[in-house]
Design a protein around this motif. Structure first.
Motif, PDB file in Angstrom:
ATOM      1  N   UNK A  19       8.479  -1.470  -4.087  1.00 46.71           N
ATOM      2  CA  UNK A  19       9.033  -0.627  -5.329  1.00 46.71           C
ATOM      3  C   UNK A  19       7.957   0.093  -5.942  1.00 46.71           C
ATOM      4  N   UNK A  20       6.890  -0.769  -6.118  1.00 46.93           N
ATOM      5  CA  UNK A  20       5.782   0.078  -6.882  1.00 46.93           C
ATOM      6  C   UNK A  20       4.943   1.128  -6.270  1.00 46.93           C
ATOM      7  N   UNK A  21       5.057   0.823  -4.772  1.00 45.79           N
ATOM      8  CA  UNK A  21       4.394   1.894  -3.733  1.00 45.79           C
ATOM      9  C   UNK A  21       5.346   3.295  -4.104  1.00 45.79           C
ATOM     10  N   UNK A  22       6.712   2.947  -4.044  1.00 47.52           N
ATOM     11  CA  UNK A  22       7.533   4.167  -3.868  1.00 47.52           C
ATOM     12  C   UNK A  22       7.415   4.831  -5.233  1.00 47.52           C
ATOM     13  N   UNK A  23       7.359   4.110  -6.555  1.00 51.64           N
ATOM     14  CA  UNK A  23       7.152   4.618  -7.765  1.00 51.64           C
ATOM     15  C   UNK A  23       5.878   5.282  -7.756  1.00 51.64           C
ATOM     16  N   UNK A  24       4.713   4.829  -7.141  1.00 54.69           N
ATOM     17  CA  UNK A  24       3.473   5.497  -7.063  1.00 54.69           C
ATOM     18  C   UNK A  24       3.609   6.995  -6.354  1.00 54.69           C
ATOM     19  N   UNK A  25       4.426   7.118  -5.279  1.00 54.01           N
ATOM     20  CA  UNK A  25       4.913   8.200  -4.548  1.00 54.01           C
ATOM     21  C   UNK A  25       5.481   9.069  -5.629  1.00 54.01           C
TER      22      UNK A  25
END
Length: 192
Positions: A40-46
């Motif tokens: 989830x954090x990686x997707x938010x980063x994107x």
């Protein structure tokens, strides 16, 4: 007023992504052992990405791998496909991850179609060849895995980590297939 989630707060604060920021995020998630939260954090980063030392596509591939670790292959497929669509620089063609996930989902015909599309497009990197070879080994297609490992080794930079990994993978496959030793096996001995 609703409290802002840590994922939303994190993505709001980051627009330029550095290797150090990503390393810290990965380290924190490793300590917490929460693959879903990391995905989830990686997707938010994107979602907050404006620029960075690492491409948006590479971050999506990391998110896809975390979704797979969290037992959510459908979410992983979505991230892999978004990485393909993004077209940014990645170490391994995201379609190799799509193929592996399709095999995991017991859709081997679709997985093989994706692998064939990678081959047809040409210019396969050694890292992609290694990933495809490992997928094919895991799902029992040793002859095709041997071909991918052989072609990958022939295209790899001699002495690189990928070169050695491809030679080792190829050697194990060759032994399992009962094929005779050849000149590439001798290169494995020389690379030690």
């Amino acid at each position: 007023m609703r409290a802002e989630s840590s994922v939303a707060r994190y993505s709001r604060d980051v627009a330029h992504v550095t290797h150090e920021q990503l390393d810290r995020l990965l380290e924190q998630a490793l300590l917490a052992d929460d693959h879903e939260d990391l995905a989830r954090r990686l997707e938010a980063l994107v979602g907050a990405y404006i620029s960075g030392d690492i491409s948006r596509a590479a971050i999506l591939v990391l998110a896809a791998e975390e979704w797979r670790q969290a037992g959510q292959p459908a979410r992983a497929l979505d991230c892999f496909q978004r990485a393909v669509d993004d077209g940014g620089e990645v170490g391994v063609d995201p379609r190799a991850g799509i193929a592996d996930t399709l095999f995991e989902l017991e859709q081997p015909d679709e997985g093989r179609e994706v692998i064939e599309a990678i081959r047809v497009d040409g210019e396969v990197t050694p890292a992609t060849a290694l990933t495809v070879a490992e997928t094919l080994v895991a799902y029992g297609d040793l002859r095709e895995a041997h071909r991918w490992a052989t072609e990958g080794a022939q295209g790899a930079v001699e002495g690189s980590g990928e070169y050695t990994a491809l030679l080792r993978t190829r050697y194990r496959i060759r032994v399992d297939l009962g094929l005779p030793e050849d000149e590439l096996d001798a290169l494995l001995d020389a690379s030690h």
